[in-house]
Design a protein around this motif. Structure first.
Motif, PDB file in Angstrom:
ATOM      1  N   ALA A  68      -5.483  12.322  -1.567  1.00 37.99           N
ATOM      2  CA  ALA A  68      -5.022  12.865  -0.291  1.00 37.99           C
ATOM      3  C   ALA A  68      -4.585  11.748   0.655  1.00 37.99           C
ATOM      4  CB  ALA A  68      -6.128  13.702   0.349  1.00 37.99           C
ATOM      5  N   ALA A  69      -5.300  10.606   0.635  1.00 39.20           N
ATOM      6  CA  ALA A  69      -4.920   9.469   1.490  1.00 39.20           C
ATOM      7  C   ALA A  69      -3.569   8.903   1.072  1.00 39.20           C
ATOM      8  CB  ALA A  69      -6.002   8.392   1.430  1.00 39.20           C
ATOM      9  N   ILE A  70      -3.344   8.745  -0.240  1.00 40.94           N
ATOM     10  CA  ILE A  70      -2.045   8.259  -0.719  1.00 40.94           C
ATOM     11  C   ILE A  70      -0.942   9.227  -0.320  1.00 40.94           C
ATOM     12  CG2 ILE A  70      -0.731   7.712  -2.795  1.00 40.94           C
ATOM     13  CD1 ILE A  70      -3.315   6.786  -4.086  1.00 40.94           C
ATOM     14  N   ASP A  71      -1.226  10.526  -0.422  1.00 42.70           N
ATOM     15  CA  ASP A  71      -0.247  11.544  -0.029  1.00 42.70           C
ATOM     16  C   ASP A  71       0.104  11.418   1.447  1.00 42.70           C
ATOM     17  OD1 ASP A  71       1.341  13.717   0.204  1.00 42.70           O
ATOM     18  OD2 ASP A  71      -0.084  15.173  -0.577  1.00 42.70           O
ATOM     19  N   LEU A  72      -0.906  11.278   2.302  1.00 38.24           N
ATOM     20  CA  LEU A  72      -0.661  11.199   3.750  1.00 38.24           C
ATOM     21  C   LEU A  72       0.114   9.939   4.116  1.00 38.24           C
ATOM     22  CD1 LEU A  72      -4.119  12.432   5.094  1.00 38.24           C
ATOM     23  CD2 LEU A  72      -1.934  13.634   5.249  1.00 38.24           C
ATOM     24  N   VAL A  73      -0.246   8.806   3.534  1.00 37.07           N
ATOM     25  CA  VAL A  73       0.467   7.562   3.849  1.00 37.07           C
ATOM     26  C   VAL A  73       1.919   7.643   3.397  1.00 37.07           C
ATOM     27  CG1 VAL A  73       0.553   5.084   3.414  1.00 37.07           C
ATOM     28  CG2 VAL A  73      -1.641   6.196   3.789  1.00 37.07           C
ATOM     29  N   THR A  74       2.159   8.223   2.211  1.00 36.78           N
ATOM     30  CA  THR A  74       3.523   8.313   1.688  1.00 36.78           C
ATOM     31  C   THR A  74       4.401   9.170   2.578  1.00 36.78           C
ATOM     32  OG1 THR A  74       2.654   8.076  -0.555  1.00 36.78           O
ATOM     33  CG2 THR A  74       4.885   8.913  -0.338  1.00 36.78           C
ATOM     34  N   LEU A  75       3.882  10.298   3.056  1.00 36.50           N
ATOM     35  CA  LEU A  75       4.699  11.219   3.835  1.00 36.50           C
ATOM     36  C   LEU A  75       4.810  10.810   5.303  1.00 36.50           C
ATOM     37  CD1 LEU A  75       3.555  14.652   2.364  1.00 36.50           C
ATOM     38  CD2 LEU A  75       5.506  13.234   1.730  1.00 36.50           C
ATOM     39  N   ASN A  76       3.909   9.954   5.786  1.00 42.42           N
ATOM     40  CA  ASN A  76       3.942   9.553   7.195  1.00 42.42           C
ATOM     41  C   ASN A  76       4.636   8.219   7.424  1.00 42.42           C
ATOM     42  OD1 ASN A  76       2.187  11.436   9.121  1.00 42.42           O
ATOM     43  ND2 ASN A  76       1.205  11.394   7.120  1.00 42.42           N
ATOM     44  N   MET A  77       4.948   7.481   6.365  1.00 38.22           N
ATOM     45  CA  MET A  77       5.637   6.212   6.577  1.00 38.22           C
ATOM     46  C   MET A  77       7.137   6.448   6.638  1.00 38.22           C
ATOM     47  SD  MET A  77       5.314   4.349   2.871  1.00 38.22           S
ATOM     48  CE  MET A  77       6.319   4.818   1.462  1.00 38.22           C
ATOM     49  N   ASP A  78       7.815   5.636   7.443  1.00 38.30           N
ATOM     50  CA  ASP A  78       9.255   5.735   7.622  1.00 38.30           C
ATOM     51  C   ASP A  78       9.911   4.528   6.976  1.00 38.30           C
ATOM     52  OD1 ASP A  78      11.634   6.773   8.394  1.00 38.30           O
ATOM     53  OD2 ASP A  78      11.127   6.978  10.514  1.00 38.30           O
ATOM     54  N   PHE A  79      11.258   4.435   7.135  1.00 38.69           N
ATOM     55  CA  PHE A  79      11.977   3.329   6.498  1.00 38.69           C
ATOM     56  C   PHE A  79      11.579   1.997   7.116  1.00 38.69           C
ATOM     57  CE2 PHE A  79      15.437   0.500   5.487  1.00 38.69           C
ATOM     58  CZ  PHE A  79      15.794   0.879   4.201  1.00 38.69           C
ATOM     59  N   ASP A  80      11.471   1.944   8.432  1.00 41.01           N
ATOM     60  CA  ASP A  80      11.187   0.686   9.131  1.00 41.01           C
ATOM     61  C   ASP A  80       9.701   0.462   9.353  1.00 41.01           C
ATOM     62  OD1 ASP A  80      13.897  -0.026   9.374  1.00 41.01           O
ATOM     63  OD2 ASP A  80      14.113   1.337  11.060  1.00 41.01           O
ATOM     64  N   THR A  81       8.943   1.506   9.549  1.00 41.62           N
ATOM     65  CA  THR A  81       7.523   1.374   9.854  1.00 41.62           C
ATOM     66  C   THR A  81       6.711   2.138   8.812  1.00 41.62           C
ATOM     67  OG1 THR A  81       7.568   3.307  11.320  1.00 41.62           O
ATOM     68  CG2 THR A  81       7.957   1.144  12.318  1.00 41.62           C
ATOM     69  N   GLY A  82       5.408   1.947   8.882  1.00 37.83           N
ATOM     70  CA  GLY A  82       4.524   2.647   7.971  1.00 37.83           C
ATOM     71  C   GLY A  82       3.695   3.681   8.700  1.00 37.83           C
ATOM     72  N   ALA A  83       2.599   4.057   8.087  1.00 37.62           N
ATOM     73  CA  ALA A  83       1.698   5.047   8.661  1.00 37.62           C
ATOM     74  C   ALA A  83       0.603   4.357   9.459  1.00 37.62           C
ATOM     75  CB  ALA A  83       1.086   5.906   7.555  1.00 37.62           C
ATOM     76  N   ASP A  84       0.186   4.992  10.538  1.00 39.23           N
ATOM     77  CA  ASP A  84      -0.874   4.432  11.379  1.00 39.23           C
ATOM     78  C   ASP A  84      -2.229   4.634  10.713  1.00 39.23           C
ATOM     79  OD1 ASP A  84      -1.719   3.377  14.119  1.00 39.23           O
ATOM     80  OD2 ASP A  84      -2.895   5.210  13.940  1.00 39.23           O
ATOM     81  N   HIS A  85      -3.038   3.585  10.741  1.00 39.44           N
ATOM     82  CA  HIS A  85      -4.342   3.602  10.061  1.00 39.44           C
ATOM     83  C   HIS A  85      -5.254   4.676  10.645  1.00 39.44           C
ATOM     84  CE1 HIS A  85      -8.284   2.262   8.669  1.00 39.44           C
ATOM     85  NE2 HIS A  85      -7.682   1.502   7.764  1.00 39.44           N
ATOM     86  N   ASN A 172       3.631   6.662  -8.155  1.00 40.67           N
ATOM     87  CA  ASN A 172       3.575   7.113  -9.547  1.00 40.67           C
ATOM     88  C   ASN A 172       2.260   7.822  -9.841  1.00 40.67           C
ATOM     89  OD1 ASN A 172       6.094   6.238 -10.447  1.00 40.67           O
ATOM     90  ND2 ASN A 172       5.369   4.167 -10.784  1.00 40.67           N
ATOM     91  N   VAL A 173       1.163   7.306  -9.299  1.00 40.55           N
ATOM     92  CA  VAL A 173      -0.124   7.961  -9.488  1.00 40.55           C
ATOM     93  C   VAL A 173      -0.136   9.321  -8.816  1.00 40.55           C
ATOM     94  CG1 VAL A 173      -2.572   7.831  -8.912  1.00 40.55           C
ATOM     95  CG2 VAL A 173      -1.415   5.832  -9.786  1.00 40.55           C
ATOM     96  N   LEU A 174       0.447   9.409  -7.624  1.00 43.01           N
ATOM     97  CA  LEU A 174       0.437  10.645  -6.857  1.00 43.01           C
ATOM     98  C   LEU A 174       1.290  11.718  -7.513  1.00 43.01           C
ATOM     99  CD1 LEU A 174      -0.319  12.149  -4.264  1.00 43.01           C
ATOM    100  CD2 LEU A 174       1.679  11.161  -3.190  1.00 43.01           C
ATOM    101  N   VAL A 175       2.480  11.343  -7.956  1.00 39.56           N
ATOM    102  CA  VAL A 175       3.398  12.324  -8.511  1.00 39.56           C
ATOM    103  C   VAL A 175       2.970  12.746  -9.903  1.00 39.56           C
ATOM    104  CG1 VAL A 175       5.804  12.699  -9.205  1.00 39.56           C
ATOM    105  CG2 VAL A 175       5.294  11.507  -7.093  1.00 39.56           C
ATOM    106  N   GLY A 176       2.403  11.802 -10.664  1.00 39.12           N
ATOM    107  CA  GLY A 176       2.024  12.110 -12.022  1.00 39.12           C
ATOM    108  C   GLY A 176       3.048  11.667 -13.032  1.00 39.12           C
ATOM    109  N   ALA A 177       4.184  11.129 -12.594  1.00 34.33           N
ATOM    110  CA  ALA A 177       5.189  10.577 -13.509  1.00 34.33           C
ATOM    111  C   ALA A 177       4.969   9.077 -13.555  1.00 34.33           C
ATOM    112  CB  ALA A 177       6.587  10.902 -13.004  1.00 34.33           C
ATOM    113  N   LEU A 178       4.536   8.563 -14.677  1.00 33.99           N
ATOM    114  CA  LEU A 178       4.040   7.195 -14.755  1.00 33.99           C
ATOM    115  C   LEU A 178       5.138   6.257 -15.210  1.00 33.99           C
ATOM    116  CD1 LEU A 178       0.621   7.978 -16.392  1.00 33.99           C
ATOM    117  CD2 LEU A 178       1.143   7.702 -13.988  1.00 33.99           C
ATOM    118  N   ASP A 179       5.482   5.273 -14.326  1.00 31.82           N
ATOM    119  CA  ASP A 179       6.436   4.221 -14.655  1.00 31.82           C
ATOM    120  C   ASP A 179       7.768   4.811 -15.120  1.00 31.82           C
ATOM    121  OD1 ASP A 179       7.425   1.713 -14.853  1.00 31.82           O
ATOM    122  OD2 ASP A 179       6.545   1.276 -16.802  1.00 31.82           O
ATOM    123  N   THR A 180       8.382   5.618 -14.291  1.00 32.71           N
ATOM    124  CA  THR A 180       9.657   6.245 -14.628  1.00 32.71           C
ATOM    125  C   THR A 180      10.749   5.681 -13.751  1.00 32.71           C
ATOM    126  OG1 THR A 180       9.185   8.043 -13.073  1.00 32.71           O
ATOM    127  CG2 THR A 180       8.579   8.381 -15.372  1.00 32.71           C
TER     128      THR A 180
END
Length: 515
Positions: A68-85, A172-180
């Motif tokens: 869930a943490a990886i999911d939240l960071v991925t969806l909350n980060m932008d091109f220039d900035t990331g997600a707030d801790h 890759n871990v989050l999506v389930g498609a490994l090294d694609t």
């Protein structure tokens, strides 16, 4: 009785000897799966190490919180900035609290922070993970290799803030498609999404849409790292072939995704409108799924728009950085030698004279200091706050866990002493490197490597640094064009001598030769 024509069956692997290793292609597939499996190891390790926490934390599914943490960071980060801790921790709290609602809120926050810090791997030096796996080379030899990766990394932002960004391995871990491959995975996800929508399977279509969005984030992350590397050093990125090809491929990818996602959006809205007029008791669920799909695909379109604008800006950014880095003026000052210019001259002085120099140095070296109270309200609070009672000895310091660092030096102290003895030419004439190597080989078979290494360093001796540090002698090496004739080493047969550095203002003296 067995007839003469019959033979006993022998397995091929027993009759033909040991089975050879598979080809490079099969072994590369195995290595790719091993690296993908290593990316999931930190998540499983969380559930293993939760028993070490002070308290009863077995009720929490740490791997689920980590995903869930990886999911939240991925969806909350932008091109220039990331997600707030802190924002990620706050959004993790409901999921943690749902696993143990009877536990206090402070414990929920501790679990969320512990999981997030372990995904960042705060306790390590480089804040990364390492896995060891083996591969077979073309000659069939088994070789162990190190695989270094990160899941969530901290990146600096504007104004000194620190943001969180997920890496390709985490996606890759989050999506389930490994090294694609990013492009092929994106196309496959969106084709699958369109088929599921056309068949009315909106629950599965929502999962496929989320996977397509993760792939879009990963594609933008690849471009962002390329542009960051260009800003640091334009020569470190292949702007002649690799990056232009990647930009052209990405622009074609964005154009195809625009057409595809708009068609998908039309189909989703059609499914939503049909759900509004349907009589099925599951109409409300169908309508909710369709509305969530509309939001996800709109977010994909927004991210592709942002990616397209960055792709169009990549060429001008490269030319601007090329001009800036090529024509930047060189630095006009030299670095400060703390030992030679500050410590060494001060050590012989009395304390009352040395403190004046150190006070002046640290006053100008530490920069400005913000006052404790800059407003009247702060001053009043500071004056009216009662003093805190403190213990005489202060708080108890934790006992550190000290681990002895293994000595992995190739050469021993005795070998270093022998090499310095050979290079101690104070009372001898300058000598050839070939003679020193031959003499070192008689003492120790490994000693010639250390002598050759010290001779290479003597080819450009740091005279100024040695003079400031109070060194009295210094080994120097000169190349007169003679070729080195040796059974192990090649190159120039250097002439090595000893240089005396007097304490006065005279220049250095060459021992055993003309000054």
């Amino acid at each position: 009785m067995t007839s003469p024509a019959s033979t006993e069956y022998v397995p091929p692997q027993l009759s033909a000897g040991p089975r050879p290793a598979q080809g490079p292609a099969a072994d590369e597939g195995l290595a790719r799966r091993l690296r993908a499996l290593a990316c999931t190891a930190p998540l499983h390790d969380l559930d293993t190490r939760k028993a070490n926490l002070a308290g009863e934390y077995s009720v929490y599914a740490m791997a689920e919180v980590a995903l869930a943490a990886i999911d939240l960071v991925t969806l909350n980060m932008d091109f220039d900035t990331g997600a707030d801790h802190e924002q990620i921790v706050a959004r993790l709290l409901p999921r943690v609290a749902a696993q143990a609602p009877q536990r206090p809120a402070a414990e929920h926050e501790r679990v969320a922070r512990w999981v997030l810090e372990n995904l960042i791997n705060v306790g390590s030096v480089d804040r990364g993970f390492r896995a060891v796996y083996g591969t077979f080379g073309t000659d069939g030899v088994y070789t162990r290799r190190d695989y270094d990766f990160k899941l969530i990394e901290e990146v600096p932002g504007h104004g000194g803030d620190v943001f969180l960004r997920t890496t390709d391995e985490a996606v890759n871990v989050l999506v389930g498609a490994l090294d694609t491959d990013v492009t092929s995975a994106q196309i496959a996800a969106e084709v699958k999404l369109e088929v599921l929508i056309n068949r009315g399977r909106l629950a599965d279509a929502q999962l496929a849409a989320e996977q397509a969005r993760y792939r879009t984030v990963q594609y933008a992350e690849t471009l962002r790292r390329t542009l960051e590397a260009t800003r640091r050093n334009v020569r470190a990125v292949d702007w002649l072939n690799a990056v232009p090809d990647m930009i052209d491929e990405a622009l074609d990818h964005v154009a195809d995704r625009y057409r595809h996602e708009n068609a998908i959006l039309t189909n989703i809205r059609k499914a939503r409108d049909e759900a509004e007029t349907g009589t099925d008791p599951r109409t409300a669920e169908h309508k909710r799924r369709a509305a969530e799909l509309v939001d996800i695909v709109k977010d994909c379109i927004r991210r592709h728009t942002q990616l397209q604008s960055r792709l169009l800006e990549a060429g001008p950014l490269f030319r601007a950085e090329q001009d800036r880095q090529a024509f930047a003026p060189p630095t006009g000052h030299t670095g400060l030698d703390l030992y030679g210019q500050l410590v060494a001259p001060l050590l012989p002085l009395p304390v009352e004279r040395a403190t004046r120099v150190t006070d002046a140095f640290f006053t100008h070296g530490t920069g400005l200091r913000t006052p404790a109270s800059v407003r009247v309200g702060d001053l009043v609070d500071l004056l009216l706050t009662p003093l805190v009672e403190r213990e005489n000895l202060g708080a108890e310091m934790p006992e550190p866990d000290l681990i002895a660092t293994p000595d992995d030096s190739r050469f021993t102290d005795e070998q270093l002493a022998n090499a310095k003895e050979l290079l101690d030419l104070e009372y001898d004439a300058p000598r050839r490197l070939s003679g020193l190597l031959a003499e070192a080989r008689l003492r120790d078979p490994e000693l010639p490597y250390l002598v050759a290494l010290l001779a290479i360093h003597a080819a450009s001796p740091p005279v100024g640094t040695a003079y400031r540090q109070g060194e009295e002698r210094l080994v120097f090496a000169v190349d007169d064009g003679t070729t080195l004739e040796d059974e192990e080493f090649g190159g120039a047969d250097l002439i090595l001598g000893m240089m005396r550095l007097p304490a006065g203002g005279r220049g250095p003296d060459v021992v055993g030769g003309a000054r």
